[in-house]
Motif scaffolding. Structure first.
Motif, PDB file in Angstrom:
ATOM      1  N   THR A 425      35.714  25.666  27.797  1.00 49.59           N
ATOM      2  CA  THR A 425      35.825  26.253  29.404  1.00 49.59           C
ATOM      3  C   THR A 425      34.148  26.713  29.204  1.00 49.59           C
ATOM      4  N   PRO A 426      33.229  26.503  30.322  1.00 47.59           N
ATOM      5  CA  PRO A 426      31.641  27.019  30.071  1.00 47.59           C
ATOM      6  C   PRO A 426      31.594  28.652  29.874  1.00 47.59           C
ATOM      7  N   ARG A 427      32.277  29.151  31.356  1.00 50.67           N
ATOM      8  CA  ARG A 427      32.002  30.732  31.183  1.00 50.67           C
ATOM      9  C   ARG A 427      33.310  31.643  30.406  1.00 50.67           C
ATOM     10  N   PRO A 428      33.577  31.750  29.057  1.00 52.20           N
ATOM     11  CA  PRO A 428      35.300  31.315  28.335  1.00 52.20           C
ATOM     12  C   PRO A 428      35.613  33.069  28.694  1.00 52.20           C
ATOM     13  N   LEU A 429      35.775  33.465  30.092  1.00 50.94           N
ATOM     14  CA  LEU A 429      36.442  34.859  30.145  1.00 50.94           C
ATOM     15  C   LEU A 429      37.573  34.531  29.714  1.00 50.94           C
ATOM     16  N   PRO A 430      38.103  36.663  29.359  1.00 47.49           N
ATOM     17  CA  PRO A 430      39.357  36.546  28.580  1.00 47.49           C
ATOM     18  C   PRO A 430      40.435  36.264  29.501  1.00 47.49           C
ATOM     19  N   TYR A 431      41.309  35.570  28.381  1.00 48.63           N
ATOM     20  CA  TYR A 431      42.297  34.798  29.414  1.00 48.63           C
ATOM     21  C   TYR A 431      43.496  36.038  29.800  1.00 48.63           C
ATOM     22  N   ARG A 432      43.410  37.037  28.967  1.00 50.76           N
ATOM     23  CA  ARG A 432      44.041  38.606  29.681  1.00 50.76           C
ATOM     24  C   ARG A 432      43.808  39.009  31.045  1.00 50.76           C
ATOM     25  N   THR A 433      42.218  38.788  31.101  1.00 48.45           N
ATOM     26  CA  THR A 433      41.693  39.012  32.780  1.00 48.45           C
ATOM     27  C   THR A 433      42.207  38.323  33.781  1.00 48.45           C
ATOM     28  N   LEU A 434      41.834  37.034  33.472  1.00 51.92           N
ATOM     29  CA  LEU A 434      42.076  36.173  34.136  1.00 51.92           C
ATOM     30  C   LEU A 434      43.680  35.769  34.797  1.00 51.92           C
ATOM     31  N   ALA A 435      45.064  36.864  33.803  1.00 53.37           N
ATOM     32  CA  ALA A 435      45.654  35.733  34.367  1.00 53.37           C
ATOM     33  C   ALA A 435      46.649  37.279  34.786  1.00 53.37           C
ATOM     34  N   SER A 436      45.461  38.399  34.507  1.00 51.30           N
ATOM     35  CA  SER A 436      46.320  39.753  35.878  1.00 51.30           C
ATOM     36  C   SER A 436      45.175  38.721  36.822  1.00 51.30           C
ATOM     37  N   VAL A 437      44.465  38.580  36.750  1.00 53.54           N
ATOM     38  CA  VAL A 437      43.827  38.292  38.304  1.00 53.54           C
ATOM     39  C   VAL A 437      44.433  37.263  38.948  1.00 53.54           C
ATOM     40  N   ALA A 438      44.735  36.138  38.880  1.00 54.29           N
ATOM     41  CA  ALA A 438      45.396  35.172  38.933  1.00 54.29           C
ATOM     42  C   ALA A 438      47.283  35.923  39.621  1.00 54.29           C
ATOM     43  N   ASP A 439      46.724  36.585  38.976  1.00 55.06           N
ATOM     44  CA  ASP A 439      48.207  37.513  38.823  1.00 55.06           C
ATOM     45  C   ASP A 439      48.672  38.618  40.662  1.00 55.06           C
ATOM     46  N   ILE A 440      47.862  39.316  40.516  1.00 55.57           N
ATOM     47  CA  ILE A 440      47.238  40.071  41.370  1.00 55.57           C
ATOM     48  C   ILE A 440      47.040  39.032  42.732  1.00 55.57           C
ATOM     49  N   THR A 441      46.042  38.729  42.801  1.00 58.14           N
ATOM     50  CA  THR A 441      45.901  37.605  43.377  1.00 58.14           C
ATOM     51  C   THR A 441      46.917  36.170  44.151  1.00 58.14           C
ATOM     52  N   THR A 442      48.057  36.896  43.196  1.00 58.27           N
ATOM     53  CA  THR A 442      48.907  35.111  43.591  1.00 58.27           C
ATOM     54  C   THR A 442      48.385  34.315  43.716  1.00 58.27           C
ATOM     55  N   GLY A 443      47.675  33.984  42.833  1.00 59.19           N
ATOM     56  CA  GLY A 443      46.317  33.047  42.652  1.00 59.19           C
ATOM     57  C   GLY A 443      45.549  32.088  44.783  1.00 59.19           C
ATOM     58  N   ASP A 444      45.370  33.282  44.547  1.00 64.98           N
ATOM     59  CA  ASP A 444      44.243  33.310  46.442  1.00 64.98           C
ATOM     60  C   ASP A 444      42.910  32.708  45.648  1.00 64.98           C
ATOM     61  N   GLU A 445      42.070  31.553  45.918  1.00 63.67           N
ATOM     62  CA  GLU A 445      41.302  31.057  44.974  1.00 63.67           C
ATOM     63  C   GLU A 445      39.714  32.435  45.330  1.00 63.67           C
ATOM     64  N   ALA A 446      39.440  31.948  47.136  1.00 62.76           N
ATOM     65  CA  ALA A 446      39.091  33.233  47.665  1.00 62.76           C
ATOM     66  C   ALA A 446      38.935  34.171  46.985  1.00 62.76           C
ATOM     67  N   GLN A 447      40.133  34.998  47.154  1.00 59.83           N
ATOM     68  CA  GLN A 447      40.366  37.082  45.821  1.00 59.83           C
ATOM     69  C   GLN A 447      39.559  36.864  44.710  1.00 59.83           C
ATOM     70  N   MET A 448      40.394  35.586  44.251  1.00 60.55           N
ATOM     71  CA  MET A 448      39.668  35.382  42.615  1.00 60.55           C
ATOM     72  C   MET A 448      38.494  35.372  43.029  1.00 60.55           C
ATOM     73  N   LEU A 449      37.120  34.245  43.588  1.00 57.32           N
ATOM     74  CA  LEU A 449      35.853  34.521  42.547  1.00 57.32           C
ATOM     75  C   LEU A 449      35.649  35.096  43.430  1.00 57.32           C
ATOM     76  N   ARG A 450      35.710  35.869  44.231  1.00 56.52           N
ATOM     77  CA  ARG A 450      35.617  38.208  44.596  1.00 56.52           C
ATOM     78  C   ARG A 450      35.586  38.844  42.970  1.00 56.52           C
ATOM     79  N   ILE A 451      36.527  39.020  42.874  1.00 49.02           N
ATOM     80  CA  ILE A 451      36.871  39.724  42.156  1.00 49.02           C
ATOM     81  C   ILE A 451      36.264  39.208  40.907  1.00 49.02           C
ATOM     82  N   LEU A 452      36.580  38.030  39.791  1.00 50.30           N
ATOM     83  CA  LEU A 452      35.635  37.662  39.299  1.00 50.30           C
ATOM     84  C   LEU A 452      34.224  37.541  39.206  1.00 50.30           C
ATOM     85  N   SER A 453      33.172  37.841  40.440  1.00 52.32           N
ATOM     86  CA  SER A 453      32.289  38.160  40.423  1.00 52.32           C
ATOM     87  C   SER A 453      31.890  39.619  39.971  1.00 52.32           C
TER      88      SER A 453
END
Ligand SMILES: [Zn+2]
Length: 592
Positions: A425-453
């Protein structure tokens, strides 16, 4: 990674031994290392050690510029011993009729695109090995036996059956073989070394023993004398056969089958009998000699007194004119979190299942970092987050050059092979952060991108690509491993009753947080802010050392925020949760 340093890792030390042994044998051919897999059902993740150990040794040998071939023997001509539990498309009562047939003759589960049972279970394993960067030459034992490739070896074993029987007899008195395959499996799992296993580990061990291809430790004894060749019946296709006579001069072999069929076949000649195989204890040493195997590890079940690896040594030397490979015993690999894993497969996680949750280098690392005699557990539950933290810390130490030799070696074996780099993964953000973000957005890509940015506004993401594939694995982990009632769900409406009942201290703490949001809206900023609130409130310096009193105040504050945002007293890390919720939602729910 010099092989001469005292710090060399286990792979390097084994490669030294294997190269030296191959040199002594002096065949001049590429070094051969071997694994054996039985496609008797889903190939359990725990059985991957059978492949990964020889893989790492072969890879190290190739890194040194020495030709080396890794062969994987698909034991698809073994008998179908029992119907595995819970396989999709398989009715146990229907498939029970195939018990005793070669795995390659059993029909594939309903709906499978593969021609038979063995191919159905080989395919996902082969795909996983490809993704893991494991090059090998697969050898179908069905093809080898039915093509007559082993004809000379079979004739030799039959001609030498009394000597084989005598060798085996030396061990039979030490360890009586169980005629009941069920009992044999139970017996093997009980012999696992080391500390007592938990119920979950024991369950995993039972599953592993079932699927390990630690084929029944059958040695061919019984009936009207000793015969190391067992035919599959030409009428019912099964191996409930007993050899009743063998004529050395003509190679005519007569067998009776439980189905009532009796037949005499000839073993020699181009059209000699090929629907049969050597019993396991003779089959394995025959193949060591046939392939010239220099290294083949095996599980503890093969290495007890009288077991196949032990009796194989005199058999390969005295009968087949070969030598037993270097074959360290490997310890048990357990799985945590298997219960929740794909119930369609009866709770047996495979390598493919693990690769849905973690990246290839991480899975390789789990096997590379432990010495063969160390048992370990692969965590597919919450522990995967800590595992990833450990991996990320290792990556940083390797990048800084502060990792120890063994750690550096394990890392190198995880991320690349002699042939190629594994995908990262080019930019390996912490797995636990990614899991939390995927969890709370139920995997919505636009929302995930906003939060991760917003995690790092100084270096925002313009797409999700740089955080893949890790993001996808974390999202799948949330979907498949986190029960619905443990997912993170923000309250839809503010808890007005709770908000109106807050005391002055509580209200003040929330206001300090809300006032700071704008200025601190990043992962680092919010982390600083949430820990600062109780300090600011108590009038302490922001650099104040944590005291028990301060820690208690922080904990109390965190619980308050979780309760108001989620309605529970715990949740993902608070800064991640705040980012995921967004400032508007946070203000509304905290009564700002
Ligand atoms: Zn039959």
């Amino acid at each position: 990674m010099s092989s001469s340093t005292a710090e060399a890792d286990w792979v390097s030390r084994l490669a030294d031994e294997v190269i030296a042994e191959a040199g002594q044998r002096g065949t001049g051919k590429p070094v051969v290392v071997a694994s054996g897999l039985s496609p008797s059902g889903p190939i359990h993740l725990g059985n991957m050690r059978e492949v990964m150990m020889p893989h790492f040794v072969a890879d190290e040998i190739r890194r040194r510029g020495v030709a080396c071939e890794h062969i994987i023997s698909w034991d698809d001509f073994d008998r179908f011993r029992k119907v595995p539990f819970g396989v999709e498309g398989v009715d146990p009562d229907t498939w029970a009729q195939y018990i005793g047939m070669p795995l390659s003759s059993v029909p594939a589960p309903a709906g499978s695109p593969y021609p038979n049972w063995a191919e159905h279970f080989k395919a996902p394993m082969a795909a996983a090995l490809d993704r893991l960067g494991v090059p090998y030459r697969g050898i179908s034992q069905t093809e080898m036996y039915t093509s007559g490739a082993y004809r000379e070896q079979i004739l030799l074993a039959m001609a030498e059956r009394q000597r084989i029987d005598a060798v085996l007899a030396r061990y039979r008195t030490k360890a009586k073989t169980s005629p009941d395959p069920e009992a044999a499996v139970a017996d093997r799992t009980l012999r696992k070394p080391g500390k007592a296993l938990s119920a979950e580990e024991q369950a995993a061990a039972d599953v592993a023993a079932e699927g390990s291809g630690a084929a029944a430790e059958d040695d061919g004894a019984g009936g009207a004398g000793y015969f190391p060749y067992r035919p599959y019946c030409s009428v019912c296709g099964k191996d409930f056969t007993t050899v009743t006579a063998y004529d050395d001069a003509t190679t005519a072999l007569t067998y009776d089958c439980a189905c009532g069929h009796t037949e005499t076949v000839r073993l020699s000649g181009p059209d000699g009998h090929t629907r049969g195989k050597l019993v396991w204890k003779v089959d394995w040493p025959m193949r060591w000699a046939y392939e010239g195997v220099v290294f083949e590890p095996s599980g503890v079940d093969h290495q007890s007194p009288g077991s196949s690896f032990v009796v194989g040594e005199p058999l390969v030397a005295e009968i087949f004119g070969g030598k037993r490979p270097i074959g360290p015993m490997y310890a048990f690999v357990g799985i945590l979190g298997m219960a929740k894993m794909s119930s369609s497969k009866g709770g047996v996680p495979t390598a493919a299942d693990a690769l849905r949750l973690m990246e290839e280098p991480l899975l390789r690392w789990l096997y590379a970092r432990r010495k063969p005699n160390q048992s370990f557990v692969i965590a597919l539950d919450q522990e995967i987050q800590r595992l990833y933290d450990e991996w990320d810390a290792l990556e940083r130490r390797v990048a800084e050059g502060t990792a120890g030799d063994a750690d550096t070696a394990a890392h190198s074996r995880a991320v690349r092979t002699a042939e190629r780099e594994l995908p990262r993964t080019p930019r390996p953000l912490p797995y636990r952060t990614l899991a939390s973000v995927a969890d709370i957005t139920t995997g919505d890509e636009a929302q995930m991108l906003r939060i991760l940015s917003e995690l790092d506004p100084a270096d925002p993401l313009s797409s999700l690509d740089p955080v893949r594939p890790r993001l996808d694995r974390a999202a799948t982990w949330v979907q498949t491993q986190v029960p619905a009632d443990q997912r993170t769900r923000l309250l839809a409406e503010p808890d007005t009753e709770r908000l109106s009942g807050l005391d002055e201290t509580q209200r003040k703490s929330l206001d300090i947080l809300l006032d700071g949001l704008g200025e601190h809206w990043s992962l680092d900023g919010l982390t600083t802010l949430v820990y600062a609130v109780p300090k600011l409130q108590a009038g302490w310096d922001l650099d104040a050392k944590p005291t028990p009193e301060l820690k208690a105040a922080q904990r109390e504050f965190f619980v308050l925020v979780y309760e108001l945002l989620l309605g529970t007293d715990t949740g993902p890390r608070l800064p991640t949760l705040l980012l995921a919720a967004g400032p508007e939602r946070v203000r509304t729910l905290l009564g700002g």
